[in-house]
Motif scaffolding. Structure first.
Motif, PDB file in Angstrom:
ATOM      1  N   LYS A 124      61.353  15.331 -19.114  1.00 54.95           N
ATOM      2  CA  LYS A 124      62.446  16.380 -18.784  1.00 54.95           C
ATOM      3  C   LYS A 124      61.664  17.720 -18.116  1.00 54.95           C
ATOM      4  O   LYS A 124      62.428  18.322 -17.275  1.00 54.95           O
ATOM      5  CB  LYS A 124      63.317  16.848 -20.158  1.00 54.95           C
ATOM      6  N   VAL A 125      60.688  17.999 -18.730  1.00 52.95           N
ATOM      7  CA  VAL A 125      59.752  19.203 -18.237  1.00 52.95           C
ATOM      8  C   VAL A 125      59.926  18.824 -16.686  1.00 52.95           C
ATOM      9  O   VAL A 125      59.728  19.473 -15.676  1.00 52.95           O
ATOM     10  CB  VAL A 125      58.875  19.583 -18.896  1.00 52.95           C
ATOM     11  N   TYR A 126      58.903  17.437 -16.490  1.00 53.58           N
ATOM     12  CA  TYR A 126      58.577  17.335 -15.205  1.00 53.58           C
ATOM     13  C   TYR A 126      59.217  17.080 -14.084  1.00 53.58           C
ATOM     14  O   TYR A 126      59.421  17.165 -12.998  1.00 53.58           O
ATOM     15  CB  TYR A 126      57.515  15.732 -15.559  1.00 53.58           C
ATOM     16  N   GLU A 127      60.755  16.647 -14.725  1.00 49.76           N
ATOM     17  CA  GLU A 127      61.698  16.345 -13.820  1.00 49.76           C
ATOM     18  C   GLU A 127      62.733  17.628 -13.272  1.00 49.76           C
ATOM     19  O   GLU A 127      63.572  17.263 -12.741  1.00 49.76           O
ATOM     20  CB  GLU A 127      62.691  15.157 -14.287  1.00 49.76           C
ATOM     21  N   ASP A 358      53.211  16.175  -5.387  1.00 55.05           N
ATOM     22  CA  ASP A 358      52.783  15.589  -6.363  1.00 55.05           C
ATOM     23  C   ASP A 358      51.986  16.404  -7.447  1.00 55.05           C
ATOM     24  O   ASP A 358      52.233  16.220  -8.663  1.00 55.05           O
ATOM     25  CB  ASP A 358      51.931  14.326  -6.116  1.00 55.05           C
ATOM     26  N   MET A 359      50.957  17.290  -6.847  1.00 51.62           N
ATOM     27  CA  MET A 359      50.018  17.850  -7.422  1.00 51.62           C
ATOM     28  C   MET A 359      50.787  19.166  -8.280  1.00 51.62           C
ATOM     29  O   MET A 359      50.630  19.333  -9.459  1.00 51.62           O
ATOM     30  CB  MET A 359      49.017  18.655  -6.733  1.00 51.62           C
ATOM     31  N   ALA A 360      51.796  19.905  -7.667  1.00 48.88           N
ATOM     32  CA  ALA A 360      52.441  21.270  -8.270  1.00 48.88           C
ATOM     33  C   ALA A 360      53.264  20.590  -9.468  1.00 48.88           C
ATOM     34  O   ALA A 360      52.953  21.455 -10.389  1.00 48.88           O
ATOM     35  CB  ALA A 360      53.199  21.707  -7.232  1.00 48.88           C
ATOM     36  N   PRO A 361      53.955  19.584  -9.639  1.00 51.85           N
ATOM     37  CA  PRO A 361      54.834  19.337 -10.740  1.00 51.85           C
ATOM     38  C   PRO A 361      53.867  19.030 -12.017  1.00 51.85           C
ATOM     39  O   PRO A 361      54.170  19.427 -13.106  1.00 51.85           O
ATOM     40  CB  PRO A 361      55.686  18.265 -10.373  1.00 51.85           C
ATOM     41  N   MET A 362      52.641  18.257 -11.709  1.00 49.67           N
ATOM     42  CA  MET A 362      51.906  17.720 -12.723  1.00 49.67           C
ATOM     43  C   MET A 362      51.294  18.992 -13.388  1.00 49.67           C
ATOM     44  O   MET A 362      50.949  19.064 -14.341  1.00 49.67           O
ATOM     45  CB  MET A 362      50.917  16.876 -12.105  1.00 49.67           C
ATOM     46  N   ILE A 363      50.743  19.824 -12.327  1.00 49.91           N
ATOM     47  CA  ILE A 363      50.099  20.984 -12.963  1.00 49.91           C
ATOM     48  C   ILE A 363      50.952  21.772 -13.829  1.00 49.91           C
ATOM     49  O   ILE A 363      50.626  22.518 -14.891  1.00 49.91           O
ATOM     50  CB  ILE A 363      49.344  21.955 -11.752  1.00 49.91           C
TER      51      ILE A 363
END
Length: 370
Positions: A124-127, A358-363
């Motif tokens: 939920k945070v990632y999305e 891709d990188m920004a949401p993961m970080i």
């Protein structure tokens, strides 16, 4: 540390309150066969914002628990920490200063150290919508750290190529025909000269990487590495190593020699891992992390994006890290740079290229959940 990747390292959100810098950059890679560059995004106490400070006894005050910015000192009014000019270097000593703190809130965002995250919660945070996710992660960052702080670091490959593992992304495996030519372990004198040059160039952390599966019975080589760690530590630099799998005794010896941190990545989720590596189990990696932690060494552990994984695997990796008994102090978020001759490099057309979105949401998710 694998070749063929670009990474950002995010330090645990609230635990990183105890870290000594805000941005760590592996600005130099002293070996032409290594294509890894790494930006380490740590977090430091931000002296420019006030915040609500809650402890386990639910004593809450909007006015009495704040960070003051006079003379850049930290003043946390909880009868435990006052007028600290610089936090202790040892991460466990730093952690003990804030053992009574359960959460912080600033600008509508609350952050806390948790080890009971579910995959659904992390998903939920990632999305979250992109801008909301960036806002929440940035607020957590500023709640604890000065985002302008920078630490320069240098990474040196002290033993390149010849690794017996079959990691499908790595150019240093003997199983893959790549441009990397195996070389023996560098001499202690050579390494210390490189560390001295790195310090003179402004680096305050020196990391040494060796391409092999594990230390195992490499007693002579390990003895030389211990000398390297002692020598680098004696220069007043933070010392980091990535040497493959370690047993408890070896981790203890590295700690005694002065090692600050140990890098050992999980790479991806437990479910996707067997599709990337078959010569070392996920449990092997977790055991090494446990040995490092038990020795009192800071843990640097993350993964790689672009290995053919799904977004559920990215969430799965963060779930493993966020539910460890203690969060890693540093979490490298790597983007694969394919290398010809590796299985993933030879099938690059089948992989989705990793970009900033891709990188920004993961970080950002990493910042929030750890």
């Amino acid at each position: 540390m694998a070749t063929g990747s670009l990474s950002v390292v995010v330090n645990s959100s609230i635990r990183a309150l105890r870290q000594a810098s805000a941005v760590r950059c592996f600005t130099s890679t002293i070996n032409p066969s290594l294509s890894t560059q790494e930006v380490r995004v740590d977090k430091y106490v931000n002296h420019n914002h006030s915040y609500n400070h809650n402890n386990n006894n639910n004593r809450i005050s909007n006015n009495n628990h704040s960070i003051s910015n006079s003379n850049n000192n930290i003043s946390i009014h909880n009868n435990k920490v006052k007028a600290v000019e610089r936090l202790p270097n040892d991460d466990r000593e730093r952690n003990s200063l804030y053992s009574d703190e359960s959460s912080r809130t600033m600008a509508g965002v609350t952050a806390s150290v948790r080890h009971d995250w579910s995959k659904d919660e992390i998903a939920k945070v990632y999305e979250l919508p992109f801008h909301e996710l960036m806002y929440q992660a940035g607020t957590v960052h500023r709640m604890y750290w000065d985002p302008s702080e920078v630490q320069q670091c240098t990474l040196l490959s002290i033993k390149t190529g010849g690794c017996t593992e079959d990691c499908s992304y790595c150019s240093q495996s003997v199983r893959h025909k790549t441009f990397v030519k195996p070389s023996p372990t560098m001499k202690v004198k050579e390494v210390l000269e490189a560390a001295r040059a790195a310090k003179e160039a402004g680096s305050t952390r020196f990391c040494m990487g060796a391409a092999w599966r594990e230390l195992g019975n490499k007693k002579n080589a390990f003895g030389h590495i211990l000398d390297m760690v002692r020598g680098v530590n004696g220069m007043g630099l933070e010392v980091c190593c990535t040497l493959g799998m370690l047993n408890a005794e070896q981790a203890g010896q590295l700690k005694e020699a002065g090692l600050s941190a140990y890098n050992h990545n999980l790479d991806t989720s437990p479910e996707h891992y067997p599709k990337v590596i078959t010569t070392r189990s996920y449990e092997d990696r977790l055991n090494t992390i446990s040995n490092v932690r038990d020795a009192g060494i800071s843990v640097c552990c993350g993964g790689i994006l672009g290995l053919g994984e799904e977004e559920t695997d990215r969430v799965g990796l963060l779930h493993v890290l966020a539910t460890l008994p203690e969060h890693p102090e540093s979490v490298p978020i790597n983007a694969l740079v394919t290398v010809d001759g590796t299985p993933l490099g030879d099938n690059a057309e089948d992989l989705t290229k990793v970009d900033a979105f891709d990188m920004a949401p993961m970080i950002a998710t990493t910042r929030i959940v750890m």
